[in-house]
Design a protein around this motif. Structure first.
Motif, PDB file in Angstrom:
ATOM      1  N   ARG A 199       6.713   7.596   2.838  1.00 59.54           N
ATOM      2  CA  ARG A 199       6.356   7.845   1.444  1.00 59.54           C
ATOM      3  C   ARG A 199       7.044   9.098   0.899  1.00 59.54           C
ATOM      4  O   ARG A 199       7.458   9.133  -0.266  1.00 59.54           O
ATOM      5  CB  ARG A 199       4.832   7.970   1.317  1.00 59.54           C
ATOM      6  CG  ARG A 199       4.061   6.721   1.733  1.00 59.54           C
ATOM      7  CD  ARG A 199       4.330   5.525   0.846  1.00 59.54           C
ATOM      8  NE  ARG A 199       3.752   5.674  -0.456  1.00 59.54           N
ATOM      9  CZ  ARG A 199       2.498   5.331  -0.762  1.00 59.54           C
ATOM     10  NH1 ARG A 199       1.711   4.804   0.168  1.00 59.54           N
ATOM     11  NH2 ARG A 199       2.039   5.483  -1.981  1.00 59.54           N
ATOM     12  N   ILE A 200       7.171  10.129   1.728  1.00 60.65           N
ATOM     13  CA  ILE A 200       7.852  11.348   1.290  1.00 60.65           C
ATOM     14  C   ILE A 200       9.323  11.065   1.010  1.00 60.65           C
ATOM     15  O   ILE A 200       9.870  11.438  -0.040  1.00 60.65           O
ATOM     16  CB  ILE A 200       7.711  12.455   2.346  1.00 60.65           C
ATOM     17  CG1 ILE A 200       6.265  12.953   2.407  1.00 60.65           C
ATOM     18  CG2 ILE A 200       8.649  13.624   2.040  1.00 60.65           C
ATOM     19  CD1 ILE A 200       5.993  13.878   3.581  1.00 60.65           C
ATOM     20  N   MET A 201       9.997  10.410   1.939  1.00 63.56           N
ATOM     21  CA  MET A 201      11.423  10.146   1.772  1.00 63.56           C
ATOM     22  C   MET A 201      11.693   9.160   0.631  1.00 63.56           C
ATOM     23  O   MET A 201      12.669   9.293  -0.100  1.00 63.56           O
ATOM     24  CB  MET A 201      12.006   9.608   3.078  1.00 63.56           C
ATOM     25  CG  MET A 201      11.995  10.608   4.211  1.00 63.56           C
ATOM     26  SD  MET A 201      12.783  12.175   3.752  1.00 63.56           S
ATOM     27  CE  MET A 201      11.388  13.305   3.902  1.00 63.56           C
ATOM     28  N   ARG A 202      10.809   8.197   0.463  1.00 61.21           N
ATOM     29  CA  ARG A 202      10.992   7.220  -0.617  1.00 61.21           C
ATOM     30  C   ARG A 202      10.884   7.906  -1.979  1.00 61.21           C
ATOM     31  O   ARG A 202      11.674   7.627  -2.892  1.00 61.21           O
ATOM     32  CB  ARG A 202       9.939   6.114  -0.485  1.00 61.21           C
ATOM     33  CG  ARG A 202      10.149   4.947  -1.452  1.00 61.21           C
ATOM     34  CD  ARG A 202       9.135   3.863  -1.180  1.00 61.21           C
ATOM     35  NE  ARG A 202       9.255   3.380   0.182  1.00 61.21           N
ATOM     36  CZ  ARG A 202       8.216   3.113   0.974  1.00 61.21           C
ATOM     37  NH1 ARG A 202       6.994   3.303   0.537  1.00 61.21           N
ATOM     38  NH2 ARG A 202       8.409   2.653   2.193  1.00 61.21           N
ATOM     39  N   GLU A 203       9.923   8.793  -2.124  1.00 64.49           N
ATOM     40  CA  GLU A 203       9.769   9.505  -3.393  1.00 64.49           C
ATOM     41  C   GLU A 203      10.944  10.442  -3.636  1.00 64.49           C
ATOM     42  O   GLU A 203      11.385  10.623  -4.785  1.00 64.49           O
ATOM     43  CB  GLU A 203       8.455  10.287  -3.391  1.00 64.49           C
ATOM     44  CG  GLU A 203       8.143  10.992  -4.700  1.00 64.49           C
ATOM     45  CD  GLU A 203       7.922  10.032  -5.854  1.00 64.49           C
ATOM     46  OE1 GLU A 203       8.142  10.442  -7.017  1.00 64.49           O
ATOM     47  OE2 GLU A 203       7.544   8.872  -5.617  1.00 64.49           O
ATOM     48  N   ALA A 204      11.472  11.051  -2.570  1.00 61.59           N
ATOM     49  CA  ALA A 204      12.640  11.931  -2.726  1.00 61.59           C
ATOM     50  C   ALA A 204      13.840  11.151  -3.256  1.00 61.59           C
ATOM     51  O   ALA A 204      14.577  11.631  -4.127  1.00 61.59           O
ATOM     52  CB  ALA A 204      12.980  12.594  -1.393  1.00 61.59           C
ATOM     53  N   VAL A 205      14.044   9.943  -2.738  1.00 60.92           N
ATOM     54  CA  VAL A 205      15.146   9.105  -3.224  1.00 60.92           C
ATOM     55  C   VAL A 205      14.903   8.686  -4.663  1.00 60.92           C
ATOM     56  O   VAL A 205      15.815   8.702  -5.500  1.00 60.92           O
ATOM     57  CB  VAL A 205      15.317   7.873  -2.304  1.00 60.92           C
ATOM     58  CG1 VAL A 205      16.326   6.897  -2.911  1.00 60.92           C
ATOM     59  CG2 VAL A 205      15.778   8.302  -0.920  1.00 60.92           C
ATOM     60  N   THR A 206      13.662   8.317  -4.973  1.00 59.23           N
ATOM     61  CA  THR A 206      13.331   7.926  -6.347  1.00 59.23           C
ATOM     62  C   THR A 206      13.620   9.053  -7.322  1.00 59.23           C
ATOM     63  O   THR A 206      14.180   8.832  -8.406  1.00 59.23           O
ATOM     64  CB  THR A 206      11.841   7.523  -6.435  1.00 59.23           C
ATOM     65  OG1 THR A 206      11.611   6.378  -5.607  1.00 59.23           O
ATOM     66  CG2 THR A 206      11.454   7.184  -7.871  1.00 59.23           C
ATOM     67  N   ASN A 207      13.251  10.282  -6.963  1.00 55.12           N
ATOM     68  CA  ASN A 207      13.519  11.427  -7.833  1.00 55.12           C
ATOM     69  C   ASN A 207      15.016  11.660  -8.010  1.00 55.12           C
ATOM     70  O   ASN A 207      15.478  12.002  -9.116  1.00 55.12           O
ATOM     71  CB  ASN A 207      12.865  12.686  -7.266  1.00 55.12           C
ATOM     72  CG  ASN A 207      11.359  12.686  -7.457  1.00 55.12           C
ATOM     73  OD1 ASN A 207      10.821  11.935  -8.268  1.00 55.12           O
ATOM     74  ND2 ASN A 207      10.670  13.517  -6.693  1.00 55.12           N
ATOM     75  N   ALA A 208      15.771  11.509  -6.926  1.00 53.61           N
ATOM     76  CA  ALA A 208      17.225  11.705  -7.011  1.00 53.61           C
ATOM     77  C   ALA A 208      17.854  10.690  -7.959  1.00 53.61           C
ATOM     78  O   ALA A 208      18.776  11.006  -8.714  1.00 53.61           O
ATOM     79  CB  ALA A 208      17.852  11.593  -5.627  1.00 53.61           C
ATOM     80  N   ILE A 209      17.342   9.481  -7.945  1.00 57.76           N
ATOM     81  CA  ILE A 209      17.885   8.430  -8.801  1.00 57.76           C
ATOM     82  C   ILE A 209      17.424   8.617 -10.243  1.00 57.76           C
ATOM     83  O   ILE A 209      18.203   8.505 -11.194  1.00 57.76           O
ATOM     84  CB  ILE A 209      17.449   7.043  -8.276  1.00 57.76           C
ATOM     85  CG1 ILE A 209      18.091   6.789  -6.910  1.00 57.76           C
ATOM     86  CG2 ILE A 209      17.814   5.946  -9.272  1.00 57.76           C
ATOM     87  CD1 ILE A 209      17.524   5.591  -6.191  1.00 57.76           C
ATOM     88  N   ARG A 210      16.146   8.937 -10.406  1.00 56.90           N
ATOM     89  CA  ARG A 210      15.561   9.020 -11.750  1.00 56.90           C
ATOM     90  C   ARG A 210      16.013  10.270 -12.497  1.00 56.90           C
ATOM     91  O   ARG A 210      16.382  10.205 -13.668  1.00 56.90           O
ATOM     92  CB  ARG A 210      14.033   9.001 -11.642  1.00 56.90           C
ATOM     93  CG  ARG A 210      13.314   9.000 -12.999  1.00 56.90           C
ATOM     94  CD  ARG A 210      11.822   9.114 -12.786  1.00 56.90           C
ATOM     95  NE  ARG A 210      11.346   8.074 -11.885  1.00 56.90           N
ATOM     96  CZ  ARG A 210      10.141   8.096 -11.301  1.00 56.90           C
ATOM     97  NH1 ARG A 210       9.327   9.119 -11.512  1.00 56.90           N
ATOM     98  NH2 ARG A 210       9.763   7.116 -10.514  1.00 56.90           N
ATOM     99  N   HIS A 211      15.961  11.418 -11.826  1.00 61.24           N
ATOM    100  CA  HIS A 211      16.260  12.687 -12.496  1.00 61.24           C
ATOM    101  C   HIS A 211      17.711  13.134 -12.295  1.00 61.24           C
ATOM    102  O   HIS A 211      18.299  13.740 -13.184  1.00 61.24           O
ATOM    103  CB  HIS A 211      15.324  13.790 -11.988  1.00 61.24           C
ATOM    104  CG  HIS A 211      13.873  13.483 -12.183  1.00 61.24           C
ATOM    105  ND1 HIS A 211      13.313  13.270 -13.425  1.00 61.24           N
ATOM    106  CD2 HIS A 211      12.862  13.345 -11.289  1.00 61.24           C
ATOM    107  CE1 HIS A 211      12.023  13.028 -13.287  1.00 61.24           C
ATOM    108  NE2 HIS A 211      11.726  13.063 -12.009  1.00 61.24           N
ATOM    109  N   GLY A 212      18.260  12.860 -11.114  1.00 61.73           N
ATOM    110  CA  GLY A 212      19.584  13.380 -10.810  1.00 61.73           C
ATOM    111  C   GLY A 212      20.728  12.461 -11.158  1.00 61.73           C
ATOM    112  O   GLY A 212      21.874  12.889 -11.217  1.00 61.73           O
ATOM    113  N   ARG A 213      20.408  11.166 -11.391  1.00 61.32           N
ATOM    114  CA  ARG A 213      21.496  10.201 -11.633  1.00 61.32           C
ATOM    115  C   ARG A 213      22.567  10.318 -10.550  1.00 61.32           C
ATOM    116  O   ARG A 213      23.773  10.392 -10.829  1.00 61.32           O
ATOM    117  CB  ARG A 213      22.115  10.433 -13.015  1.00 61.32           C
ATOM    118  CG  ARG A 213      21.124  10.258 -14.154  1.00 61.32           C
ATOM    119  CD  ARG A 213      20.805   8.795 -14.396  1.00 61.32           C
ATOM    120  NE  ARG A 213      19.751   8.607 -15.388  1.00 61.32           N
ATOM    121  CZ  ARG A 213      19.390   7.425 -15.861  1.00 61.32           C
ATOM    122  NH1 ARG A 213      20.005   6.334 -15.439  1.00 61.32           N
ATOM    123  NH2 ARG A 213      18.423   7.322 -16.714  1.00 61.32           N
TER     124      ARG A 213
END
Length: 235
Positions: A141-155
Motif C-alpha cells: 500500500r505504501i509503494m502503490r500510493e508513492a507511484v500514484t503520487n508520482a503519476i498524479r502530481h509529478g507527471r
C-alpha cells in the motif's frame, strides 16, 4: 403464610427446585471455545470478502474498460489492486521479503507500462527474511500510493526504485523525474495513510526533492519489524 423461597421449603420441594435449576442451566449452550469463535469469524470474513470481490470488483473492471484517459484508468487500476489486497493478500500465509519485492515490482511494471512510464529498479543485498501478511500488505500500500503520487502530481516519465539493506534496516526509495512540487507529493489523505502504515511497521517515511527535479520518498523499516508486525500493532 408459606414461602416459596427454597431455603424455607420442604426437602421434597427443595429437591424439585434444584432439579429444575440444573435443567435450565444445562439447557443454556456453552460459549464456543476461542478456536471455534475464530473459525466462525473467519467464515464471516470470507463471505464479506467474496461479496466485495463479486460486486465491487466486477464494477471496477467494467469501469476500467470504459475510461479513455490513461491516468484515470491507472487510478481505477490502483483501486482494483487495493481491493485485491483486502480480499486476498491479507489472508495469504506469510511469505518472504524477496517474494514480496518481486510481486511489488511486477505490479509496478504492469501499471507503468500501461502509462508509457519507464521503471528503473535497483535492488542491492536484500536478505530473504520472513515477512508477515500484515507487513506485506503495508509495503504494497505504501509503494502503490508513492507511484500514484508520482503519476498524479509529478507527471513522471521515469520512476526509479532503489532497495538496499544495511544495519538490519530495509531502505525502499522511489524517485521520479517529474516536475510536481514537494508539498503536493508529501501532503494529502493518501500520504497520511502512508505515514500511518510506516509507523505500524516501526519505520519512517521521508520526502525530498531530487537535484535534477522530481521527488523521492524513502521508507526505512527494521527487518525485525517485517518479521513480527501484526494488525494489532496498527492504530
Amino acid at each position: 403464610m408459606s414461602s416459596s423461597h427454597p431455603t424455607q421449603a420442604s426437602p421434597g420441594r427443595w429437591a424439585d427446585w434444584l432439579a429444575r435449576f440444573r435443567r435450565r442451566r444445562e439447557a443454556v449452550p456453552a460459549p464456543p471455545d476461542p478456536a471455534e469463535r475464530e473459525r466462525i469469524a473467519a467464515q464471516e470474513r470470507a463471505k464479506i470478502f467474496r461479496d466485495l470481490h463479486d460486486d465491487i470488483g466486477v464494477k471496477l473492471l467494467a469501469l476500467l474498460h470504459t475510461v479513455n484517459d490513461v491516468r484515470q484508468a491507472d487510478l481505477v487500476r490502483s483501486v482494483i489492486y487495493d481491493l485485491r489486497d483486502i480480499v486476498s493478500r491479507s489472508r495469504r500465509p506469510p511469505g518472504t521479503l524477496l517474494e514480496v519485492l518481486a510481486q511489488i515490482r511486477d505490479e509496478m511494471e504492469q501499471r507503468l507500462e500501461a502509462l508509457g512510464v519507464q521503471l528503473a529498479w535497483q535492488q542491492i543485498a536484500t536478505p530473504d527474511v520472513p515477512v508477515t501478511s500484515f507487513s506485506a500488505l503495508n509495503l504494497f500500500r505504501i509503494m502503490r500510493e508513492a507511484v500514484t503520487n508520482a503519476i498524479r502530481h509529478g507527471r513522471a516519465r521515469e520512476i526509479r526504485v532503489h532497495i538496499a539493506c544495511e544495519n538490519a534496516m530495509l531502505m525502499f526509495a522511489i524517485a521520479n523525474d517529474g516536475g510536481g512540487p514537494l508539498r503536493a507529493s508529501a501532503t494529502g489523505t493518501g500520504t497520511l495513510g502512508m505515514r500511518e502504515r510506516a509507523v505500524a511497521l516501526g519505520g519512517t517515511l521521508q520526502w525530498t526533492e531530487e537535484p535534477a527535479g522530481g521527488v523521492k520518498v524513502a521508507l526505512l523499516v527494521p527487518l525485525s519489524s517485517l518479521e513480527s508486525a501484526t494488525a494489532g500493532g496498527m492504530g
